[in-house]
Structures are given as C-alpha cells and as structure tokens.
Design a protein around this motif. Structure first.
Motif, PDB file in Angstrom:
ATOM      1  N   GLY A   1      45.130  36.887  24.117  1.00  0.00           N
ATOM      2  CA  GLY A   1      43.929  36.454  24.683  1.00  0.00           C
ATOM      3  C   GLY A   1      44.750  35.278  25.952  1.00  0.00           C
ATOM      4  O   GLY A   1      44.055  35.688  27.009  1.00  0.00           O
ATOM      5  N   SER A   2      45.349  34.418  25.023  1.00  0.00           N
ATOM      6  CA  SER A   2      45.673  33.715  26.387  1.00  0.00           C
ATOM      7  C   SER A   2      46.391  34.273  27.992  1.00  0.00           C
ATOM      8  O   SER A   2      46.142  34.053  28.699  1.00  0.00           O
ATOM      9  CB  SER A   2      47.110  33.133  26.148  1.00  0.00           C
ATOM     10  OG  SER A   2      46.650  32.130  24.628  1.00  0.00           O
ATOM     11  N   GLY A   3      47.103  35.115  27.276  1.00  0.00           N
ATOM     12  CA  GLY A   3      47.408  36.378  28.750  1.00  0.00           C
ATOM     13  C   GLY A   3      46.302  36.819  29.729  1.00  0.00           C
ATOM     14  O   GLY A   3      46.188  37.161  30.451  1.00  0.00           O
ATOM     15  N   SER A   4      45.430  37.586  28.471  1.00  0.00           N
ATOM     16  CA  SER A   4      44.262  37.924  29.534  1.00  0.00           C
ATOM     17  C   SER A   4      43.605  36.879  30.262  1.00  0.00           C
ATOM     18  O   SER A   4      43.148  37.050  31.601  1.00  0.00           O
ATOM     19  CB  SER A   4      43.540  38.743  28.527  1.00  0.00           C
ATOM     20  OG  SER A   4      42.603  37.697  27.447  1.00  0.00           O
ATOM     21  N   PHE A   5      43.487  35.809  29.635  1.00  0.00           N
ATOM     22  CA  PHE A   5      42.797  34.615  30.465  1.00  0.00           C
ATOM     23  C   PHE A   5      43.714  34.128  32.016  1.00  0.00           C
ATOM     24  O   PHE A   5      43.318  34.351  32.570  1.00  0.00           O
ATOM     25  CB  PHE A   5      42.775  33.119  29.119  1.00  0.00           C
ATOM     26  CG  PHE A   5      42.225  33.337  28.436  1.00  0.00           C
ATOM     27  CD1 PHE A   5      40.799  35.086  28.341  1.00  0.00           C
ATOM     28  CD2 PHE A   5      42.266  32.628  27.091  1.00  0.00           C
ATOM     29  CE1 PHE A   5      40.160  34.631  27.006  1.00  0.00           C
ATOM     30  CE2 PHE A   5      41.234  33.228  26.290  1.00  0.00           C
ATOM     31  CZ  PHE A   5      40.208  33.951  26.467  1.00  0.00           C
ATOM     32  N   LEU A   6      45.220  33.943  31.132  1.00  0.00           N
ATOM     33  CA  LEU A   6      46.021  33.906  32.553  1.00  0.00           C
ATOM     34  C   LEU A   6      45.516  34.845  33.751  1.00  0.00           C
ATOM     35  O   LEU A   6      45.582  34.939  34.808  1.00  0.00           O
ATOM     36  CB  LEU A   6      47.009  33.927  32.092  1.00  0.00           C
ATOM     37  CG  LEU A   6      48.338  32.835  32.613  1.00  0.00           C
ATOM     38  CD1 LEU A   6      48.030  31.800  33.256  1.00  0.00           C
ATOM     39  CD2 LEU A   6      49.474  33.063  32.301  1.00  0.00           C
ATOM     40  N   LEU A   7      45.777  36.429  33.007  1.00  0.00           N
ATOM     41  CA  LEU A   7      45.092  37.725  34.121  1.00  0.00           C
ATOM     42  C   LEU A   7      43.933  37.297  34.863  1.00  0.00           C
ATOM     43  O   LEU A   7      43.818  37.490  36.040  1.00  0.00           O
ATOM     44  CB  LEU A   7      45.236  39.071  33.463  1.00  0.00           C
ATOM     45  CG  LEU A   7      45.021  40.143  33.688  1.00  0.00           C
ATOM     46  CD1 LEU A   7      46.601  40.482  34.404  1.00  0.00           C
ATOM     47  CD2 LEU A   7      44.948  41.114  32.843  1.00  0.00           C
ATOM     48  N   LEU A   8      42.733  37.280  34.630  1.00  0.00           N
ATOM     49  CA  LEU A   8      41.629  36.651  34.603  1.00  0.00           C
ATOM     50  C   LEU A   8      41.619  35.593  35.741  1.00  0.00           C
ATOM     51  O   LEU A   8      41.556  36.056  36.875  1.00  0.00           O
ATOM     52  CB  LEU A   8      41.085  36.072  33.750  1.00  0.00           C
ATOM     53  CG  LEU A   8      39.270  36.512  34.157  1.00  0.00           C
ATOM     54  CD1 LEU A   8      39.239  38.331  34.216  1.00  0.00           C
ATOM     55  CD2 LEU A   8      38.683  36.274  32.253  1.00  0.00           C
ATOM     56  N   VAL A   9      42.521  34.749  35.558  1.00  0.00           N
ATOM     57  CA  VAL A   9      42.259  33.634  36.574  1.00  0.00           C
ATOM     58  C   VAL A   9      43.511  33.881  37.799  1.00  0.00           C
ATOM     59  O   VAL A   9      43.423  33.441  38.669  1.00  0.00           O
ATOM     60  CB  VAL A   9      43.390  32.168  36.026  1.00  0.00           C
ATOM     61  CG1 VAL A   9      42.943  31.355  36.956  1.00  0.00           C
ATOM     62  CG2 VAL A   9      41.341  31.346  34.726  1.00  0.00           C
ATOM     63  N   GLY A  10      44.338  34.708  37.229  1.00  0.00           N
ATOM     64  CA  GLY A  10      46.007  34.885  38.388  1.00  0.00           C
ATOM     65  C   GLY A  10      45.393  35.903  39.280  1.00  0.00           C
ATOM     66  O   GLY A  10      46.220  35.804  40.477  1.00  0.00           O
ATOM     67  N   LEU A  11      44.788  36.394  38.610  1.00  0.00           N
ATOM     68  CA  LEU A  11      44.368  38.213  39.835  1.00  0.00           C
ATOM     69  C   LEU A  11      43.817  37.291  40.902  1.00  0.00           C
ATOM     70  O   LEU A  11      43.096  37.752  42.244  1.00  0.00           O
ATOM     71  CB  LEU A  11      43.815  38.886  38.700  1.00  0.00           C
ATOM     72  CG  LEU A  11      44.678  39.707  38.336  1.00  0.00           C
ATOM     73  CD1 LEU A  11      43.896  40.867  37.211  1.00  0.00           C
ATOM     74  CD2 LEU A  11      45.667  40.534  39.046  1.00  0.00           C
ATOM     75  N   ALA A  12      42.373  36.582  40.882  1.00  0.00           N
ATOM     76  CA  ALA A  12      41.958  35.965  42.241  1.00  0.00           C
ATOM     77  C   ALA A  12      42.906  34.855  43.013  1.00  0.00           C
ATOM     78  O   ALA A  12      41.751  34.463  43.451  1.00  0.00           O
ATOM     79  CB  ALA A  12      41.014  35.007  40.707  1.00  0.00           C
ATOM     80  N   GLN A  13      44.069  34.363  42.624  1.00  0.00           N
ATOM     81  CA  GLN A  13      44.688  34.241  43.537  1.00  0.00           C
ATOM     82  C   GLN A  13      45.688  34.522  44.271  1.00  0.00           C
ATOM     83  O   GLN A  13      45.823  34.718  44.477  1.00  0.00           O
ATOM     84  CB  GLN A  13      45.769  33.230  42.539  1.00  0.00           C
ATOM     85  CG  GLN A  13      45.373  32.426  41.071  1.00  0.00           C
ATOM     86  CD  GLN A  13      44.297  31.243  41.447  1.00  0.00           C
ATOM     87  OE1 GLN A  13      44.843  30.842  42.455  1.00  0.00           O
ATOM     88  NE2 GLN A  13      43.334  31.231  40.864  1.00  0.00           N
ATOM     89  N   ASP A  14      44.427  34.880  45.588  1.00  0.00           N
ATOM     90  CA  ASP A  14      44.838  35.774  46.299  1.00  0.00           C
ATOM     91  C   ASP A  14      44.391  35.086  47.628  1.00  0.00           C
ATOM     92  O   ASP A  14      43.759  36.109  48.771  1.00  0.00           O
ATOM     93  CB  ASP A  14      44.402  37.332  46.189  1.00  0.00           C
ATOM     94  CG  ASP A  14      42.236  37.516  45.988  1.00  0.00           C
ATOM     95  OD1 ASP A  14      42.191  36.089  46.467  1.00  0.00           O
ATOM     96  OD2 ASP A  14      41.754  38.825  46.180  1.00  0.00           O
ATOM     97  N   GLY A  15      44.080  34.144  47.816  1.00  0.00           N
ATOM     98  CA  GLY A  15      44.023  33.453  49.023  1.00  0.00           C
ATOM     99  C   GLY A  15      42.818  33.752  49.791  1.00  0.00           C
ATOM    100  O   GLY A  15      42.620  32.841  50.779  1.00  0.00           O
ATOM    101  N   ARG A  16      41.822  33.587  48.760  1.00  0.00           N
ATOM    102  CA  ARG A  16      40.194  33.671  48.939  1.00  0.00           C
ATOM    103  C   ARG A  16      39.707  32.350  49.088  1.00  0.00           C
ATOM    104  O   ARG A  16      38.810  32.057  49.221  1.00  0.00           O
ATOM    105  CB  ARG A  16      39.352  35.321  48.337  1.00  0.00           C
ATOM    106  CG  ARG A  16      39.716  36.324  48.809  1.00  0.00           C
ATOM    107  CD  ARG A  16      38.347  37.163  48.424  1.00  0.00           C
ATOM    108  NE  ARG A  16      39.025  37.591  47.006  1.00  0.00           N
ATOM    109  CZ  ARG A  16      38.786  38.363  45.879  1.00  0.00           C
ATOM    110  NH1 ARG A  16      37.890  39.182  47.074  1.00  0.00           N
ATOM    111  NH2 ARG A  16      39.187  38.892  44.668  1.00  0.00           N
TER     112      ARG A  16
END
Lengths: 98, 502, 488
Positions: free
Chosen positions: A39-54
């Motif tokens: 679960g923690s991994g998927s939350f990190l994924l959710l937040v991490g993927l959005a860190q694309d400089g937008r």
C-alpha cells in the motif's frame, strides 16, 4: 530515467517487495504487513509519478490521503478478523484450500 | 386476409394461456382439494377446446389470428393460427380433455396430484405453443418448455427406476435441444428471422451457402429427431414407459413425439420449403431414415413382452410415417403424412388408455397375462381391437387411409420401394398386434388376475372407460368418415391446398 | 429538485440508513430497514423519471466539478443497475427480516446498507478513483457480512476474501496511479483520449484488469468465492453473488470501453475469454461435485461469471452487429444471473432450514413438504441452465448470435456445453423433489415471506426472458456507439 521519477521507482520496488512477502508468507500477520508495504509503495507511486515538473498537483495528494484512510480501515478490519480467527481456531494461518 | 380485430390478435396467446393459468391455479391448490382441482382441470380443457374450435372455423374463413411482439431486437415472439398449426392444436386440446378425465380416474387416491396436474397443464400449454408458434425461435421456446414440463411427469412415481428413466430422458432431450438451438441460432445468424410459411426465402440465397444450409438442416433434424424418436435417437422412449399410463398416452400420442414430428414438418415445408429441400437432396435421406425407423420399431416391438413397451416401439415406428409423408415430394404423400399426425394420435392414445385400464383394473402388465381379458373387460378390449386394427391398416380404419395416401404419394414421386416398406411394416404390425388380440378374445383366463380392482364394475371405472371409448370412436370415425368435412383427411387436404400448392 | 441532484440521494439514503441501524438496538434494525426501503425507492423514482425525460444525468458532488471534485453520472447502464440493486436488496431484506433469527445477526443491517451505498456509488461513478473508493467500501462491507456468522469456517472464508479483495484493490490503485500520470485526469470520459498503444496505459490496464478479475472471482482467481458465498447467511450469499461480484465486472467493462483503441486488446480479449471458458467448465464441474447445497450454488456462480467474460472477445475487434449483440447479451446475462442466483440462494436457504441439514442428500422428501421453495429453486435453475423461457436463455441466444456474427465458433461450444453442464448440477438438486425416499417428519417451516421473496426473484428472472426489450434499449449507452465508431 529522470530523477523526477525517483520516488515512483521506489514505490514500484516497495510494491514488488510487498507482493513477494504477500505470496511467500502464510502467517496472517506477516501477510497483513506485506499488504501495508504494498500500500505504501502504491501511494509513493501515485505521488511520485506526479512529480514531473508541472508544479504541485493537489489531486494526487488528495487521493493518497483517501487511500491512507482506506488502508487503515482495511487493516483494522483485517486485525479484528485475524484475532477472532486465532481465538476460534488457535491457528495463525489459513487452512489449505478446500 | 380479413377480419382483423384486437381479440383475434390475442386469441392464440389466450389459448396457450388457459392451460398456463390452469397450471398456476393447480400448483397453488392444496393437495386435498380434489373437487376444486377437477373443476379447474376440466373447465380449462373445455374452454380451450371451445376456443380452438372457434379459431379453426375462423381459419377456414381465412381470418388471421396472430399474437406478436418484439422480444429483443431482431427476434419476435409470434403465435399464429395457420391450418397446420390448428390441426395440431385441435388434436392436442381434444386429447387433453380426454386424458385429463382419464388421469383424474387413474390417479384417484394417488399422492402428489397437485404436482402431477400442474405439470400436466404446463405440458399441454407447451404443446399448443409449439403448434401455434409462428417462427423457429418461438417454436424452440415451447419445445424446451415441453422438455422441462414432461420431466416431472416421467419421474412422477419417484422410484429408483423412474429416476433412472428421468435421467435418460433428460440426457436425450436436453442434448437434442442443444443441437436444435445450434441449428436455430445458425439459421438466424445466416438469414435473420424467418417466419413459418415464408420458407421460400431460403431458395433465393447464394448457392455457395448450400453446404451451410445442409448442415443446419441436419442439426435441426437431429434436434427434432430426438423427440420424434428417429432411429439412433429413440432410446429414451421405451425407458420412459415407467411413467403413469396417462403420461404415456399423452407423451406418445400427442405431446413429445408429435412435437418432434411436427417440427420436422415445419422445417421441411415452412422453413426450407419442400422444393428447396428437394434441390438440396435432403428429402431422399430423410425418407430412408424414416423407413429404417419404421421397420426397426416394428421389429423391436415383436420381442417385447411388456404391453406398454410393445406399444412404445410401435410408436417409434408409427411416428416415422409422418416423417416419411413429409419426405415424399408431392401433395398426396404430404396428405398421408399430415393425416397420420392426427390418426396416430387418436389410435395410439386409445391403445395406451386400454393398456392403462388393464393395468389398473386387473394388474395386467405383461402380454402373456392378457389371456381372457376380453370376457372380463369387453368394452376396453373392443377399443383396443379397434386401435390395433387401425394401426395395422385394415380398411376402412384410419391407418388404412394413411397408408393408402403414403403409397400413392410414393408412386407419384417414383419411390416405389416405399410400398415395399409399407407392406412389410403392415405385416409386422399384424405380427405383433394379432397375437395380443388372440390372447384377449380367444384364450381362456389362465390364472387369477394379478391385482384386481373395481370388482363391481362390469368393465372398469367409468372415468377410465369413457375417455377410452371416446377416443376409440373418434379413431373409427376418422377412417369411416374420412371423406366428410372436418375429418382429419379434410384438414390435411386444406393444409396442403392452402399452403403447399401454389 | 432536479433529477441530477437526486442522484446523490441514492448514496445518502443508504449511508444514513447504515448509520441509523448501527446506532439502533439490534431488534429494531430489521424492521427499521424495511421501513427505510421505500425512501430508497422514493429517491430512485425522480432520477429514473428525469433520465427518461432528458437522458444521461450528471451531478458534480458539492458543486465541485472535475478534476478536483467528483461527478456522479447516471447513464442508462448505471440506472438499470441501481434498479436491479434496489430490487434484489428489497427482497433479500424482506427475507432477512422475516427470518426468525435464533442467534443475533442484527449487524447484518448496517453492513448491508453500507454495501448498497458502495454499490450505488460504483454504478454512478464517472472517475476511476471514486470507483476505487467504492470498491474498497464494498469489499469491507462484504467481508464483514461473510464474517457475520462468527464460526471458524466463516472467519476463514472472510479472511481469505479480505486478502483477495485487498490485493485486488491495490492492483487497481496502482493502475489508477499510472493512468493519472498518463492522462492527467481521473474521469473515465477523459481516458478515451489516451493513446491505447502507450506502455504505461497498457501496464495500468493490465494491473487493473487483474485486480478486478480477482475481485470478480474469474477462474482461476476464484478460490476465495465458494467458501465466502457458500458459507454465509442466505440473504448475504444472495447479495454477494447477485450484486457484489458484478460491481468489479462492470468497472472492467467501463474501462474496456473507454480504452478500446489498443491493437493488443484483441489478443487480451481472447485471453480473457479463454479464462471465462475455463470458469464455465471448471465451475460447472465443481458445482456438480459438491455435497452441500449452498456450495453447489456458489460454484454455479463461478461458472456463470465465465459467461460474462465472453463479452470481451465478442466486443473487441468485431463488427457493429456482433458488438451490439454482445453488449445486450452480456448485460441481460448479468441481470438474469443476479435475479436467478439471488432467488436460488434464498430458496436454498429455505430448503436448508426446512430439512435442518446443509447436505443435498438430505433433501429427499422435501418436495412434498416445501414445494414452493423447491419450485423457486427450479425456476431459478431454468434461467441458470439457460433454458427458455428465461432471461438466461435470451441472454444466451444473444451471445450465440454475437459469436456467430463475429465468426468466433469456439465460444459456441462454451455456451452450449456450459448450459448442459449446469443442467446436470441443477437436476442433481431437483431430482429430490420426486424421490419417494424415507419421508422424515422433522421438517421445519421457513416463514412465508421468505418463501415468497425467493419465488419473486426466481419468477422475475423468468419474466426477464420475455420482457427484456425495453430494459436493453434503456441501457444501450452512448459509450457503446463511441466504441463502435472506434471499431468501425
């Protein structure tokens, strides 16, 4: 691979680790912990993927918050069922499939 | 077409509905309400017969009776009264009335009568639905409902033997139903919805499709052949003889086997069209199959020692006369096949009623126990004799009319070998019926009756005797008065004139 | 109040009822719930009226519009499913309330209301995250219902169900994360613009599909289902089999329609279809081998779910006709199975209560004593076997036509073979109606209301077979025409 996705990849790694644990362990407590790691991994994924400089994006934050609440609730329910099961059967893992 | 009215649009549905309502009512009745149940049963049967007669008169005047609505896109539910459908409907509703009377007498003091009569009504509703169905989809709907509603009747006794028979029955009929469904669905996918009596449409298809159409025809005939007890698919019928006599009478004379035979008639004439079937080269094999079944059934009947089983094999043989008539390319043969739909029904139901009477009154089940029954039960025995002579085809009884037309039809088509089959079959009929008649009339009683009831009746219980005599009279009249209006022969000719001759 | 606003009441009423029943003392919960049912129907009526009047309804909850807010979308499919949910739930509630409960199972009521809220939420959601929330709420409520009996068997089943549900939701959630990264939006409507061939999207869809298949118990991921559905209280089994497994299927169906452009989809669809075929045969075979009545019914659910998944090979990459038939057939199958299976589970519950034994072999003689329950079981069985006249048959007919129209012959074998197999296990039960065995004299009577609830459900599955035209026309969506354009 950009550094932006660092957290996302960590998330993927955690998910993989959690899934591995979920599959190899039979002790219910361990399986529950493995699930929480996933679960923690998927939350990190959710937040991490959005860190694309937008710039900061509120949507993933809101989602992760909701997700955490749900994960806590699920874990609580799982613990209740697990304790009951332990009390009734004296086992800490599920019987083999019928 | 004239005389369309809202009532006419509902009438076919109402005719099916009378037995459905009766079934629902009977299911809801408590087991011990025998009087009320009898009222339900008989009034539904009489109302239905009245409505059918009204429709039949209307059909002669070319009034259109049709219920239709769209079930899902591209598929309609159609009930329609055409001459062929009315012929079968008339037969079923007439015989339903008599079988109901008979069953009330037969099952007196038996358990589970609510269940029996409920499914019995459902069974008749399905048969009438089959008869009035206006397209293959609707036909299939009722064809499968018939399977479901007859299973409880076959296993009614609940014994180990009955349950086994039920299993065999289901395996055959559900398997056949699946094959039929493949054929129906395949045809639908190929050409869309086809209504009966518009079958000539298939002829205009691309000839490249002929192999597919042939395959579909084979699937349809296999699916229908199970119920019609065609040769390799007949195994369920003798096994199903464990059912109570009224069920055997209804299954063998009217509902199940006739539904199969009737379906084959529909497919050949109203879906593919007789000419197109001929062009595909399918009529000849169908005729061979029918002849093989006729001979096989008769030969197997010779060896049966149980009266009902002998009658069952006789049914296998006789129903194929209908298929044979269908497979003869020409109007006269068609008349022979169609008229046998009615003749066989009347004669065979009489024979089964008689077999039931012997079993219920004297406990006689085997043929060698029949010695001297003519003296104890003269009326029943006369009815049996009439039925048996009819089956053999002694003039001027009903069976003779059938065989005469089939023979002429075969000559017209240039299939003279069919005559040989007819003669052989008649000889075989005589060979398995005459010894029975000899035992009944000319041998003295050998031993006390195995299980005698109704000692104070001269023959048997009136509820059992009256339907037997009535159907015997009808089968006698069908032969003697074949030339009169409203006889089976008259109807068969109407059907042929109206539909098959351009 | 406009129809659009009324949509939210379909969520609010069950949530309020859940809280109210939770706070109420145990003995008031059942009858209180029955009293709350009309409110739910009252909320549904204006929605349906508005939909018939103006078409698809949309409500941004709390006035926040997407992407930040959450929108409820009431299209034909959603409203059809809400109607189905209300109908099945009403009858199951009647059954449960009529049950003279020897042990106290009154926690059933708040959990059931949460379940209904979650289901309505899933039917009406238009974005993938909201669907996730609905799935989780649904899973938790369902697990609670399975655990309700408190026996070791029930707890083990609940635990196994919970683990499967959690794993499935997580796979789905990761898929959501990937989709959001690719599309920058969570709305289903926006996903249609995605490039189907993109790797991220493919991985996302694959993860979500696996998660949802696990939750729908598609073979070979069905291991959790028989114990959970077979061991629960009858009313719970009915709700789970009729509605809960359908929720994840519907989500997959909506996702598939939104993301249809991938060329790989045809291969994936065939693979899913093969799993469906496996389910039909394995579920049917296992159902036949069961000795306990409710487990037989539960395995029958495994088999019937297989039919639903034939949707994917029949709609992907096929022509307009085949796709339309597949859509109609699948939805009709879903509805028919929901009604028939709910009726069958309730009837099974009545039969088990009547003979006081869960074994099929002990049913001998019950036909004479409880004909109505056995009749309900039989009528539901007609639809399950796919014999006419029933919803199951009409659905099978449509699927057959679809398979023929798209030239996919192998699925014919699945449809025909599955039907015959189901006849074998249904008649394994029904034959006991006729066996004149040693008649026991210790039958107990289920309440009349419970018998009538089962009969009503079973009969409605039958009626559906001849009255499906309007319903199907109502549910045929704009989404489908979009797919058809894509396919064309």
């Amino acid at each position: 691979m950009s550094t932006d996705l660092f957290f996302a990849w960590i998330g993927v790694a955690l998910c993989g680790l959690g899934l591995f644990g979920f599959i190899v362990h039979h002790h219910l407590m361990r399986r529950l912990l493995a699930f929480n790691i996933m679960g923690s991994g998927s939350f990190l994924l959710l937040v991490g993927l959005a860190q694309d400089g937008r710039g900061p994006d509120p949507v993933p934050q809101a989602l992760v918050l909701t997700g955490i609440v749900i994960a806590v609730a699920s874990t609580a329910l799982a613990l209740v069922v697990l304790r009951r099961w332990y009390r009734v059967s004296g086992e800490s893992s599920l019987p083999e499939d019928v | 077409m004239s005389g369309w009215s809202p009532v006419n649009a509902w009438l076919p549905l109402i005719v099916v509905g009378t037995s459905l309502v009766a079934a629902a009512g009977i299911f809801l009745l408590k087991e011990h309400r025998h009087g009320l149940r009898t009222v339900f049963n008989l009034s539904a049967a009489v109302i239905k017969l009245g409505l059918v007669i009204w429709m039949a008169l209307g059909v002669l005047d070319e009034v259109a009776f049709e219920t239709r609505y769209v079930l899902v896109d591209g598929v309609s539910f159609i009930l329609r009264a055409d001459p062929l459908g009315i012929m079968f409907t008339g037969l079923s509703s007439l015989l339903w009335l008599f079988t109901t009377i008979y069953a009330i007498g037969y099952l007196e003091d038996a358990p589970n009568r609510s269940r029996f009569f409920g499914f019995f009504s459902l069974c008749v509703a399905s048969t009438v639905g089959i008869a009035l169905a206006g397209n293959l989809f609707t036909f299939f709907l009722f064809y499968e409902l018939l399977t479901l509603s007859t299973y409880p009747l076959v296993v009614h006794r609940g014994t180990e033997k009955a349950m086994r028979a039920g299993k065999v029955y289901l395996a055959y009929t559900l398997g056949g139903g699946a094959v039929l469904l493949l054929g129906v669905a395949g045809l639908h996918a190929l050409v869309g919805e086809i209504e009966f009596a518009a079958g000539a449409g298939l002829r205009d298809l691309d000839t490249a499709l002929n192999p597919v159409l042939t395959l579909i025809f084979v699937l349809l005939v296999i699916g229908l052949g199970v119920k019609a007890a065609l040769l390799p698919l007949h195994g369920w019928l003798p096994t199903a003889m464990v059912a109570p006599a009224p069920v055997s009478a209804l299954l063998h004379a009217v509902a199940v086997v006739k539904a199969g035979a009737f379906g084959i008639v529909r497919v050949v004439y109203d879906v593919f069209g007789i000419e197109f079937t001929w062009q595909l080269g399918l009529l000849q094999p169908l005729a061979w199959l029918a002849c093989a079944t006729i001979l096989y059934g008769s030969i197997r009947a010779l060896w049966q020692t149980d009266l009902k089983r002998r009658l069952a094999y006789s049914t296998i043989s006789q129903v194929s006369y209908i298929v044979l008539g269908t497979a003869l390319f020409g109007p006269v043969g068609t008349v022979g096949g169609l008229v046998h739909l009615l003749h066989q029904g009347l004669m065979k139901i009489t024979l089964f009623f008689c077999a039931g009477n012997y079993a219920e009154t004297l406990g006689v089940h085997r043929i060698d126990e029949l010695d001297g029954t003519g003296r104890r039960m003269p009326a029943t025995s006369v009815a049996f004799t009439l039925g048996a002579f009819g089956m053999i085809g002694v003039p001027p009884l009903a069976g003779f009319v059938t065989k005469w037309y089939l023979g002429i039809g075969a000559l017209d088509t240039g299939m003279a070998w069919v005559i040989a089959v007819l003669v052989a079959s008649s000889l075989l009929n005589a060979a398995y019926f005459l010894p029975i008649l000899h035992r009944i009339w000319f041998r003295p009683q050998r031993a006390p009756w195995p299980d005698e009831h109704f000692r104070d009746c001269r023959d048997t219980h009136p509820w059992l005797l009256l339907p037997t005599l009535a159907t015997a009279t009808f089968s006698l009249a069908a032969g003697l008065l074949a030339g009169m209006p409203f006889s089976p022969l008259y109807w068969a000719e109407v059907v042929v004139l109206r539909e098959y001759l351009p | 109040m406009s129809g659009g606003e009324a949509l939210s009441w379909l969520l609010v009423v069950p949530l309020l009822a859940a809280i109210a029943t939770l706070l109420a003392p145990g003995r008031w919960r059942g009858w209180g719930s029955l009293a709350a049912l009309p409110l739910l129907w009252l909320a549904f009526t204006p929605v349906l009226a508005a939909f018939l009047h103006q078409g698809t309804l949309t409500t941004p909850l709390g006035g926040w519009s997407p992407p930040l807010g959450i929108a409820l979308i009431g299209d034909g499919l959603a409203l059809g499913l809400v109607g189905l949910t209300l109908g099945v739930f009403s009858l199951c509630a009647l059954f449960a309330a009529a049950d003279p409960d020897p042990e106290d199972h009154s926690h059933l009521w708040p959990l059931a209301w949460f379940l209904i809220a979650a289901l309505n939420g899933i039917w009406l959601s238009g974005d993938v995250f909201n669907l996730y929330v609905g799935l989780e709420l649904l899973g938790l409520a369902a697990v609670g219902l399975v655990a309700l009996k408190g026996s070791a068997e029930a707890l083990a089943a609940a635990m196994r169900y919970l683990l499967a549900a959690l794993l499935g939701s997580l796979a789905y959630l990761i898929g959501v994360a990937l989709l959001y990264a690719a599309a920058g939006s969570l709305a289903l409507a926006d996903l249609a613009q995605l490039d189907g061939g993109d790797t991220t999207v493919r991985v996302a869809l694959a993860l979500m599909a696996v998660g949802l298949m696990l939750k729908t118990a598609l073979f070979p991921l069905h291991g959790w289902l028989p114990a959970a559905h077979g061991g629960a209280l009858p009313a719970v089994s009915a709700l789970l089999s009729a509605l809960v497994v359908k929720a994840s299927f519907i989500i997959l169906l909506r996702l598939w329609l939104a993301l249809d452009a991938d060329p790989l989809a045809v291969v994936a669809a065939q693979a899913i279809g093969l799993l469906g075929a496996g389910a039909v045969f394995w579920g049917g075979w296992m159902a036949w081998r069961q000795a306990r009545l409710k487990y037989l019914v539960a395995y029958s659910t495994v088999a019937q779910i297989g039919y639903l998944f034939l949707f994917f090979p029949l709609i992907t990459g096929t022509g307009t006709d085949a796709a339309r038939l597949a859509w109609d057939g699948t939805l009709l199958m879903l509805f028919a199975h929901a009604l028939a299976k709910a009726g069958m589970f309730l009837a099974a519950g009545n039969l088990v209560r009547a003979v006081g034994s869960a074994q099929i072999a002990d049913l001998a003689g019950v036909g004479r004593f409880r004909p109505l329950s056995l009749l309900s079981f039989g009528i539901a069985g007609v639809s399950i076997m796919g014999l006419p006249p029933s919803g199951g048959f009409t659905a099978k007919w449509l699927l057959l036509q679809s398979a023929l129209a798209s030239g996919q012959w192998p699925w014919l074998i699945v449809l025909m073979g599955g039907g015959l197999l189901s006849a074998v296990y249904v008649f394994k039960v029904l034959r006991h109606a006729f066996v004149e065995g040693p008649t026991r004299d210790t039958f107990r009577s289920p309440p009349t209301a419970a018998e009538l609830a089962a009969l009503t459900l079973a009969l409605s599955s039958l009626v559906l077979g001849v009255a499906a035209h309007g319903l199907l026309a109502l549910m045929r969506p704009d989404a489908l025409s979009a797919v058809l354009e894509g396919a064309g």
